[in-house]
Motif scaffolding. Structure first.
Motif, PDB file in Angstrom:
ATOM      1  N   GLU A 179      43.076  28.535  18.201  1.00 49.90           N
ATOM      2  CA  GLU A 179      41.893  27.706  18.361  1.00 49.90           C
ATOM      3  C   GLU A 179      42.349  26.435  19.062  1.00 49.90           C
ATOM      4  OE1 GLU A 179      38.827  24.925  15.807  1.00 49.90           O
ATOM      5  OE2 GLU A 179      39.676  26.720  14.834  1.00 49.90           O
ATOM      6  N   THR A 214      39.902  31.029  20.693  1.00 50.98           N
ATOM      7  CA  THR A 214      38.820  30.091  20.968  1.00 50.98           C
ATOM      8  C   THR A 214      39.441  28.918  21.711  1.00 50.98           C
ATOM      9  OG1 THR A 214      37.595  30.691  18.972  1.00 50.98           O
ATOM     10  CG2 THR A 214      37.053  28.595  19.985  1.00 50.98           C
ATOM     11  N   ASP A 234      36.552  33.437  23.048  1.00 51.36           N
ATOM     12  CA  ASP A 234      35.470  32.500  23.317  1.00 51.36           C
ATOM     13  C   ASP A 234      36.104  31.334  24.073  1.00 51.36           C
ATOM     14  OD1 ASP A 234      33.345  30.776  23.395  1.00 51.36           O
ATOM     15  OD2 ASP A 234      32.899  30.862  21.245  1.00 51.36           O
TER      16      ASP A 234
END
Length: 327
Positions: free
Chosen positions: A184, A202, A221
């Protein structure tokens, strides 16, 4: 005669004032340091906090944690006060240990640490879980086997090959990660470059290019508000977008893909045997498709809907200003 003397005195006063100002000492900066070596007996749980200062963590031997700190005060007319406080910090450094759990920094006495920055250089066993945070300064982490969290309010983050998951966040600065189980990453302003990510990703940048190299299976993402986005090695679902910049995606759509660019072209590269459902739309630009499509919906120069090799996960591609190429 008296008038002449008075005039000479008046003229001399500014010169004397100037010489006194020139002789005044510049603002001083106090400095100091401390070092500590802690014994451990297994995997380490390490937390580092600095209000202002860089953090560097590197792997070393398996039974010690070595902490080296550089202390600096901000430039001040009252350097003696800062120097006294630095001497106090040197005698009682902000380090706490409970077994294999170690906390460095996290000062609670605000008056003692006022206008003082501490940079940490820490050597740890490779089996270390790390949580490192600084308000202002870079964070540099070597190859570790545990999970890593790195945060900076303003500063770059450089992280090596990590066997566990990585969380990297900076308000202003670049992020570079060279390996992780999952990732992330968020940068308010700065580029993001990550390679060797085995699982879910992410990654978002408010202003800066984003480049992700995926080497395993997992959903992605990835986005940039202002910058080009490049993603390779996708094997799963993907959501990839840029508000101002082009988008390049390479991989296999084994899950749904949602690819979008508000201002920039889009290029997708998928295997020759890939099967998927396609919905490609452009507002300004053309659609160039190198795969056989069985048409099933609207087809014109602005939109193509259909099945590629019998269909599969939906690949939705939208470009508001720029063409779409699917190779």
């Amino acid at each position: 005669m008296c008038k002449i003397v008075q005039r000479m005195l008046v003229l001399a006063i500014p010169a004397v004032a100037f010489s006194l100002a020139a002789a005044a000492p510049a603002k001083a900066q106090a400095q100091g340091s401390f070092e500590r070596t802690l014994k451990v007996t297994g995997p380490v749980d390490l937390e580092i906090r600095s209000g202002s200062g860089s953090i560097r963590v590197t792997p070393g031997s398996g039974d010690t944690v070595k902490i080296s700190a550089r202390i600096r005060s901000g430039r001040s007319w009252f350097s003696s006060s800062a120097a006294d406080r630095i001497r106090e910090i040197e005698k009682n450094p902000p380090i706490a240990q409970s077994g294999n759990s170690i906390r460095v920094g996290g000062e609670t006495d605000r008056s003692l640490f006022r206008n003082i920055s501490i940079s940490y250089d820490v050597t740890v066993p490779s089996r270390t879980r790390l949580d490192a945070r600084t308000g202002s300064g870079s964070v540099d982490v070597g190859d570790l086997e545990g999970a890593v969290e790195a945060h900076s309010g303003s500063g770059s983050l450089d992280i090596g090959r990590v066997a566990g998951p990585v969380v990297a966040r900076t308000g202003s600065g670049s992020i570079d990660v060279r390996g992780a189980q999952s990732l992330e990453a968020r940068a308010g302003s700065g580029s993001i470059k990550v390679t060797g990510i085995a699982g879910a990703v992410t990654a978002h940048s408010g202003s800066g290019a984003v480049r992700v190299e995926h080497v395993g299976r997992g959903d992605l993402d990835v986005s940039s508000s202002s910058g080009h986005v490049t993603v390779t090695g996708v094997d799963g679902a993907a959501r990839v977008s840029s508000s101002s910049g082009g988008v390049d995606v390479e991989g296999r759509p084994s899950g749904p893909w949602d690819i979008h660019s508000s201002s920039g072209s889009i290029v997708l590269r998928v295997p020759k045997d890939a099967a998927f459902e396609l919905d490609a739309r452009v507002s300004s630009g053309g659609i160039d498709l190198s795969h056989p499509v069985t048409l099933s919906g609207r087809v014109d120069r602005r939109r193509v809907q259909g099945q590629v090799r019998g269909g599969g996960p939906l690949v939705a591609v939208r470009s508001s200003s720029g063409g779409i190429t699917i190779e």
